[in-house]
Scaffold this motif. Structure first.
Motif, mmCIF file in Angstrom:
data_model
loop_
_atom_site.group_PDB
_atom_site.id
_atom_site.type_symbol
_atom_site.label_atom_id
_atom_site.label_comp_id
_atom_site.label_asym_id
_atom_site.label_seq_id
_atom_site.Cartn_x
_atom_site.Cartn_y
_atom_site.Cartn_z
ATOM 1 N N ASP A 204 40.756 44.323 40.351
ATOM 2 C CA ASP A 204 39.300 44.548 40.432
ATOM 3 C C ASP A 204 38.575 43.212 40.371
ATOM 4 N N LEU A 205 39.009 42.264 41.181
ATOM 5 C CA LEU A 205 38.544 40.888 41.040
ATOM 6 C C LEU A 205 37.028 40.751 41.054
ATOM 7 N N THR A 206 36.348 41.381 42.018
ATOM 8 C CA THR A 206 34.905 41.159 42.150
ATOM 9 C C THR A 206 34.125 41.743 40.982
ATOM 10 N N ALA A 207 34.716 42.706 40.268
ATOM 11 C CA ALA A 207 34.084 43.183 39.032
ATOM 12 C C ALA A 207 34.447 42.258 37.873
ATOM 13 N N ASP A 208 35.710 41.870 37.797
ATOM 14 C CA ASP A 208 36.132 41.013 36.683
ATOM 15 C C ASP A 208 35.399 39.670 36.701
ATOM 16 N N LEU A 209 35.078 39.174 37.885
ATOM 17 C CA LEU A 209 34.342 37.907 37.946
ATOM 18 C C LEU A 209 32.976 38.041 37.285
#
Lengths: 295, 295
Positions: A204-209
């Motif tokens: 969930d990279l774009t949320a974790d960022l």
């Protein structure tokens, strides 16, 4: 043949370039680096930009690799389709001046609707192979602005996949809402390792960022750890893609030592090994081997 | 009470702000928009920036929401922890001038090591609820610079998750190697739909983004479709996270119509419905309800 009398090898990238004078014995006699990457040179400005190299390193035949051969570079050297080795690259060199100034092409790969390209890494990878630093069958992870996962088969680059990890990190650091938090250098500490695990497991990279900032605002994580954690998230996410590509094969990590160190640490965090090789040495090996093929 | 005599509601974001004069009958009598977002205002410059609003809309009590209450804004209005409704927000307004100029706080959410924050969207969402535009139990997708997935429970914001979709797209468009390809507007065409499917199914976003350029270079995709395809990739990847958050619940898509249109189209491509609501109307509804609570 004059290539064996010595030549200049240039690794000419988007934002920087490095040039090396290679003597007749294959040793590097002198080198230079500056920030005249292709984006800083106007159309028509390349002869002058090359002159700045010969002013420093002398008048010698010259082999150039990297983005200098792209459609934004000096002259476009069409990609050689994978699978490809140094012989295919040598045969496809674009000569700006016959047998004097040559641009080494990059490599392309396509399969169905999928497509990928590289320019510059291929000289390092095939150079390391020519020098016996990597076996003819292996996986190479090459971090940089665009990380490459490359499969070597029969001593040729067979397939590869590019992940935009470095460029995304730089965009976030330079221009995003996370910019302030990403100023410190990323190091392979506990925060980095936590980011690697999260990025690898979650997807969930774009949320974790975004959570990087929220965690600091709400006191869940210290601001000073944000750069390492974010680097870990991006590299963990990259390894999620790359280990799917690599399977159980041995992995070599090649490139600039500060980047290969982070990727090797991330691999260790996931129970894998990544043997590090300095990309500069590999580039010189590749350039020497190409010059031999031209002699 | 003077709030019922009319007031100014300001939605003050990072790069832009909008202000509305609300009359005693609740109608919007006048409005203005300019680019004096918080990042363009120096510390100490906010009283002047507010003066530019009263010069245009008159001297009235003022309610402000959005990034104006962040640690980079005028005064920091501490987050109200979720679950929260308009009553909790009204009770926690930060008064710059007592009962004259108030900043509506944002909402925070934490669980274990996870953390998230919002500023501005909460007024729209709870306003839509107050006006009966959304039910007390639903999922709201709120695209913008940072897309929010929000769960309403018992008429309050219970949990939410932020995805950096809009900011990543803008970074790529402004500063990345894809910048030239992303100049055209993204529209919900066949390339967009293909991107949505790929982004939703694959989860390899940082690799797929690089492939946008490679596909064009190698003739696998036309350059004119790259912006829509890339938008689709990012929104598909966002829905991968958001539909995990939403489960089978009904989804409302709220915000600027050009963005809600893309997200609703992406949801349709994945066999889901997203009912669109204009964020501006919802913001006015929320501001009116807050003013009622203050009267």
């Amino acid at each position: 043949m004059h290539w064996s009398d010595g030549f200049i090898a240039v690794d000419w990238g988007t934002t920087n370039r490095r040039a090396y004078l290679i003597g007749s014995d294959g040793r590097c006699l002198a080198e230079m680096e500056d920030d005249r990457g292709i984006l800083s040179v106007d159309t028509g400005g390349f002869p002058d930009a090359v002159g700045a190299i010969t002013d420093r390193l002398g008048d010698h035949p010259m082999l150039m690799a990297g983005m200098i051969g792209s459609n934004r570079g000096w002259k476009e050297a069409p990609y050689v389709p994978a699978p490809a080795g140094l012989e295919e690259l040598a045969a496809a060199i674009l000569w700006v001046e016959p047998d004097q100034i040559g641009i080494v092409p990059g490599i392309s790969w396509t399969q169905g609707e999928a497509a990928d390209v590289m320019r510059g890494e291929e000289v390092q990878i095939l150079g390391a192979l020519a020098d016996g630093l990597v076996p003819a069958e292996t996986i190479i992870c090459h971090p940089g602005t665009h990380n490459k996962w490359i499969r070597l088969e029969n001593g040729r680059i067979a397939t590869f996949r590019t992940v935009m990890t470095g460029e995304i990190f730089n965009l976030l650091k330079e221009h995003s809402i996370l910019a302030d938090l990403l100023k410190p250098p990323a190091v392979a500490d506990a925060a980095f390792e936590a980011g690697v695990r999260r990025g690898f497991e979650q997807g969930d990279l774009t949320a974790d960022l975004f959570s990087v900032r929220a965690r600091v605002l709400l006191g869940k994580a210290p601001a000073h750890a944000a750069a390492s954690y974010t680097s870990g998230l991006l590299i963990g996410s990259d390894l999620r893609i790359g280990l799917g590509f690599a399977g159980d094969a041995d992995i070599v990590v090649m490139g600039r030592p500060e980047l290969t160190g982070l990727f090797a640490a991330a691999l260790r965090e996931l129970g894998r090994e990544g043997r590090e090789i300095d990309g500069e040495e590999a580039f010189l090996a590749g350039a020497r081997r190409l010059a031999e093929l031209l002699s």
